[in-house]
Scaffold this motif. Structure first.
Motif, PDB file in Angstrom:
ATOM      1  N   ILE A 221       0.851  -1.208   0.000  1.00  0.00           N
ATOM      2  CA  ILE A 221       0.000   0.000   0.000  1.00  0.00           C
ATOM      3  C   ILE A 221       0.888   1.260   0.000  1.00  0.00           C
ATOM      4  CG2 ILE A 221      -1.764   1.288   1.275  1.00  0.00           C
ATOM      5  CD1 ILE A 221      -2.790  -1.448   2.351  1.00  0.00           C
ATOM      6  N   GLU A 222       1.940   1.208   0.800  1.00  0.00           N
ATOM      7  CA  GLU A 222       2.895   2.318   0.869  1.00  0.00           C
ATOM      8  C   GLU A 222       3.512   2.572  -0.518  1.00  0.00           C
ATOM      9  OE1 GLU A 222       5.886   1.216   3.769  1.00  0.00           O
ATOM     10  OE2 GLU A 222       6.623   3.257   3.944  1.00  0.00           O
ATOM     11  N   ALA A 223       3.925   1.512  -1.183  1.00  0.00           N
ATOM     12  CA  ALA A 223       4.564   1.630  -2.506  1.00  0.00           C
ATOM     13  C   ALA A 223       3.583   2.178  -3.543  1.00  0.00           C
ATOM     14  CB  ALA A 223       5.094   0.273  -2.965  1.00  0.00           C
ATOM     15  N   HIS A 224       2.329   1.748  -3.447  1.00  0.00           N
ATOM     16  CA  HIS A 224       1.284   2.242  -4.357  1.00  0.00           C
ATOM     17  C   HIS A 224       1.210   3.772  -4.296  1.00  0.00           C
ATOM     18  CE1 HIS A 224      -2.770   2.969  -5.932  1.00  0.00           C
ATOM     19  NE2 HIS A 224      -3.033   3.588  -4.800  1.00  0.00           N
ATOM     20  N   HIS A 225       1.243   4.316  -3.093  1.00  0.00           N
ATOM     21  CA  HIS A 225       1.141   5.770  -2.944  1.00  0.00           C
ATOM     22  C   HIS A 225       2.450   6.483  -3.291  1.00  0.00           C
ATOM     23  CE1 HIS A 225      -2.870   5.792  -1.339  1.00  0.00           C
ATOM     24  NE2 HIS A 225      -2.551   4.878  -0.438  1.00  0.00           N
ATOM     25  N   LEU A 226       3.557   5.958  -2.784  1.00  0.00           N
ATOM     26  CA  LEU A 226       4.857   6.628  -2.985  1.00  0.00           C
ATOM     27  C   LEU A 226       5.208   6.744  -4.459  1.00  0.00           C
ATOM     28  CD1 LEU A 226       7.329   5.089  -0.388  1.00  0.00           C
ATOM     29  CD2 LEU A 226       6.908   7.528  -0.728  1.00  0.00           C
ATOM     30  N   PRO A 230      -0.174   1.317  -9.850  1.00  0.00           N
ATOM     31  CA  PRO A 230      -1.355   0.483  -9.616  1.00  0.00           C
ATOM     32  C   PRO A 230      -0.981  -0.840  -8.933  1.00  0.00           C
ATOM     33  CG  PRO A 230      -0.884   0.693 -11.968  1.00  0.00           C
ATOM     34  CD  PRO A 230       0.057   1.602 -11.262  1.00  0.00           C
ATOM     35  N   TYR A 231      -1.906  -1.373  -8.138  1.00  0.00           N
ATOM     36  CA  TYR A 231      -1.620  -2.583  -7.368  1.00  0.00           C
ATOM     37  C   TYR A 231      -1.251  -3.766  -8.269  1.00  0.00           C
ATOM     38  CZ  TYR A 231      -2.982  -0.306  -3.078  1.00  0.00           C
ATOM     39  OH  TYR A 231      -3.013   0.545  -2.010  1.00  0.00           O
ATOM     40  N   PRO A 305      -2.582 -15.192   4.892  1.00  0.00           N
ATOM     41  CA  PRO A 305      -3.710 -14.494   4.262  1.00  0.00           C
ATOM     42  C   PRO A 305      -3.717 -12.979   4.488  1.00  0.00           C
ATOM     43  CG  PRO A 305      -4.443 -15.712   6.214  1.00  0.00           C
ATOM     44  CD  PRO A 305      -3.011 -16.097   5.968  1.00  0.00           C
ATOM     45  N   CYS A 306      -2.943 -12.502   5.473  1.00  0.00           N
ATOM     46  CA  CYS A 306      -2.896 -11.052   5.723  1.00  0.00           C
ATOM     47  C   CYS A 306      -2.390 -10.292   4.496  1.00  0.00           C
ATOM     48  CB  CYS A 306      -1.986 -10.738   6.912  1.00  0.00           C
ATOM     49  SG  CYS A 306      -2.726 -11.136   8.507  1.00  0.00           S
ATOM     50  N   LEU A 307      -1.481 -10.913   3.747  1.00  0.00           N
ATOM     51  CA  LEU A 307      -0.915 -10.244   2.574  1.00  0.00           C
ATOM     52  C   LEU A 307      -1.998  -9.990   1.518  1.00  0.00           C
ATOM     53  CD1 LEU A 307       1.454  -9.145   0.960  1.00  0.00           C
ATOM     54  CD2 LEU A 307       2.072 -11.477   0.325  1.00  0.00           C
ATOM     55  N   LYS A 308      -2.829 -11.012   1.302  1.00  0.00           N
ATOM     56  CA  LYS A 308      -3.904 -10.882   0.318  1.00  0.00           C
ATOM     57  C   LYS A 308      -4.937  -9.846   0.789  1.00  0.00           C
ATOM     58  CE  LYS A 308      -6.744 -13.788  -2.607  1.00  0.00           C
ATOM     59  NZ  LYS A 308      -8.055 -14.223  -2.089  1.00  0.00           N
ATOM     60  N   LEU A 309      -5.225  -9.899   2.080  1.00  0.00           N
ATOM     61  CA  LEU A 309      -6.191  -8.960   2.670  1.00  0.00           C
ATOM     62  C   LEU A 309      -5.733  -7.511   2.468  1.00  0.00           C
ATOM     63  CD1 LEU A 309      -8.841  -9.138   4.378  1.00  0.00           C
ATOM     64  CD2 LEU A 309      -7.397  -8.921   6.414  1.00  0.00           C
ATOM     65  N   ALA A 310      -4.441  -7.290   2.625  1.00  0.00           N
ATOM     66  CA  ALA A 310      -3.898  -5.937   2.461  1.00  0.00           C
ATOM     67  C   ALA A 310      -4.009  -5.475   1.003  1.00  0.00           C
ATOM     68  CB  ALA A 310      -2.443  -5.896   2.920  1.00  0.00           C
ATOM     69  N   TYR A 311      -3.722  -6.385   0.061  1.00  0.00           N
ATOM     70  CA  TYR A 311      -3.892  -6.054  -1.367  1.00  0.00           C
ATOM     71  C   TYR A 311      -5.338  -5.631  -1.637  1.00  0.00           C
ATOM     72  CZ  TYR A 311       0.386  -7.357  -3.967  1.00  0.00           C
ATOM     73  OH  TYR A 311       1.632  -7.379  -4.528  1.00  0.00           O
ATOM     74  N   GLU A 312      -6.268  -6.429  -1.109  1.00  0.00           N
ATOM     75  CA  GLU A 312      -7.689  -6.159  -1.356  1.00  0.00           C
ATOM     76  C   GLU A 312      -8.110  -4.824  -0.752  1.00  0.00           C
ATOM     77  OE1 GLU A 312      -8.942 -10.893  -1.517  1.00  0.00           O
ATOM     78  OE2 GLU A 312      -9.423  -9.713   0.272  1.00  0.00           O
ATOM     79  N   ALA A 313      -7.673  -4.569   0.488  1.00  0.00           N
ATOM     80  CA  ALA A 313      -8.024  -3.305   1.150  1.00  0.00           C
ATOM     81  C   ALA A 313      -7.437  -2.124   0.375  1.00  0.00           C
ATOM     82  CB  ALA A 313      -7.510  -3.312   2.590  1.00  0.00           C
ATOM     83  N   GLY A 314      -6.206  -2.305  -0.091  1.00  0.00           N
ATOM     84  CA  GLY A 314      -5.563  -1.242  -0.866  1.00  0.00           C
ATOM     85  C   GLY A 314      -6.305  -0.957  -2.160  1.00  0.00           C
TER      86      GLY A 314
END
Ligand code: MG
Length: 382
Positions: A221-226, A230-231, A305-314
């Motif tokens: 998510i940080e990299a997406h903004h910096l 796109p994800y 699964p936290c990694l996938k969850l973060a992608y989805e939230a992002g």
């Protein structure tokens, strides 16, 4: 010579990044003039730092600690709390502020510094996870530089020449202490086992996040903004040796990576001294022979699964990343206190994401309000 020195202030000087930043600064005499040190609860470390660095201003968390510092150091201006941080970040004599506090406390001071056209060295993930759209918009409008301190983002920053020619980002992950363990062993892991990170010594919260790979998700998510990426163009690769700190693929197929033995001194020094490079604390050069082999593997999304969850939230955006961050952080605190199992961190965070009413394009106040609501929900759930 004094006029040539870069004037910097450090938020979170007694933490892991803060103390290493001071080590970097001490090894580079003549380069930096530290204006303010803002420390947390570790008052004895803060006192040692004041003696060594002799800043103009010190900011503590509480009024009580401010009194202790005032009694011992008569010639230093002592501030405390959120107001103190705001005052430090409004001081336009600063050329740069290193934001190395942990948690949501980093967001408002970072925005204050940007409003005052002060460059930022950012070691606080929450700032971009919670409010990346707002922060990066203000960075652009105010024309300030925001330099990442996180090793992966520092690597990408060092490899990027022209954003328009980038086909994708490759973020590496060590895989944490449970990479080779079974799911069962991981779910039953104690706090001590989870804190035993194989490659990096960091604060407790980020070490737990590294074990669940939530840290990698927050970094996506940080990299997406910096890097305004796109994800779909951000890929995570597990690299247990932590030698390749991240890489970029260009549109012509060329891949540029940044390498080194694991050390936070290098990304800290890169951010603080940017755009210059100087001899620093790491005097030994990288040794390919010693590094030996480099392995890469796909992350196990089922196990982590936290990694996938973060992608989805992002990808969903709005206040979903706020929800992800707040729920995860409260769950991590509960795990550290021995109140829940490691596997519950994902379950709690996923439940909060599932129940979340998204706000698209939230204001800063709405972000903080949602953060508060979600933390309250997690606490009442436990
Ligand atoms: Mg990192």
């Amino acid at each position: 010579m004094d006029g040539m020195k870069k004037k910097i202030s450090i938020l979170g000087s007694t933490g892991s990044i803060g103390t290493q930043a001071i080590e970097v600064i001490e090894k580079m005499p003549g380069y930096f003039d530290v204006q303010a040190l803002c420390g947390g609860d570790n008052i004895s470390v803060l006192k040692e730092q004041i003696k060594k660095i002799n800043p103009k201003i010190v900011c503590t968390k509480s009024e009580e600690n401010a009194k202790l510092i005032r009694n011992e150091f008569k010639n230093i201006k002592v501030l405390f709390g959120d107001e103190g941080l705001t005052e430090v970040c409004s001081d336009k004599t600063n050329d740069m502020i290193l934001v190395a506090v942990s948690g949501k406390i980093g967001l408002r001071p970072t925005l204050t510094a940007i409003e005052n056209k002060i460059d930022i060295a950012l070691a606080n993930k929450e700032t971009l996870v919670m409010a990346g759209d707002i922060v990066m918009k203000r960075v652009k409008e105010k024309g300030v530089s925001l330099l990442p301190v996180d090793s992966e983002h520092s690597a990408i920053h060092q490899c990027i020449k022209n954003l328009n020619e980038v086909a994708g980002l490759i973020i590496t992950a060590s895989g944490g202490p449970f990479r080779t363990k079974s799911v069962d062993e991981m779910l039953k892991a104690t706090v001590e086992q989870t804190l035993a990170h194989p490659k990096w010594h960091m604060g407790k919260k980020i070490t737990i996040d590294s074990a669940t790979l939530m840290n990698k998700g927050l970094e996506v998510i940080e990299a997406h903004h910096l890097f305004n990426m796109p994800y779909e163009k951000i890929n995570v690769v597990v690299h247990p040796q932590s030698i390749v700190h991240s890489a970029i693929e260009y549109i012509d197929g060329s891949v540029i990576a940044q390498l080194g033995f694991p050390s936070m001194h290098i990304p800290i020094q890169y951010a603080l001294s940017y755009p210059k490079r100087t001899e620093g604390i790491e005097t030994k050069s990288f040794d390919f022979i010693k590094a030996g082999r480099l392995d890469f593997e796909e992350p196990d999304y089922a196990k982590f699964p936290c990694l996938k969850l973060a992608y989805e939230a992002g990808k969903e955006g709005g206040t979903y990343p706020v929800c992800l961050n707040a729920a995860n952080e409260e769950a991590v605190f509960a795990f550290l206190e021995g109140r829940i199992h490691l596997g519950d961190i994902y379950k709690i965070t996923a439940k909060m994401i599932d129940e979340h009413d998204n706000i698209s394009n939230p204001s800063i106040d709405e972000i903080f309000e949602q953060d508060k609501i979600i933390r309250h929900k997690v606490k009442s759930l436990l």
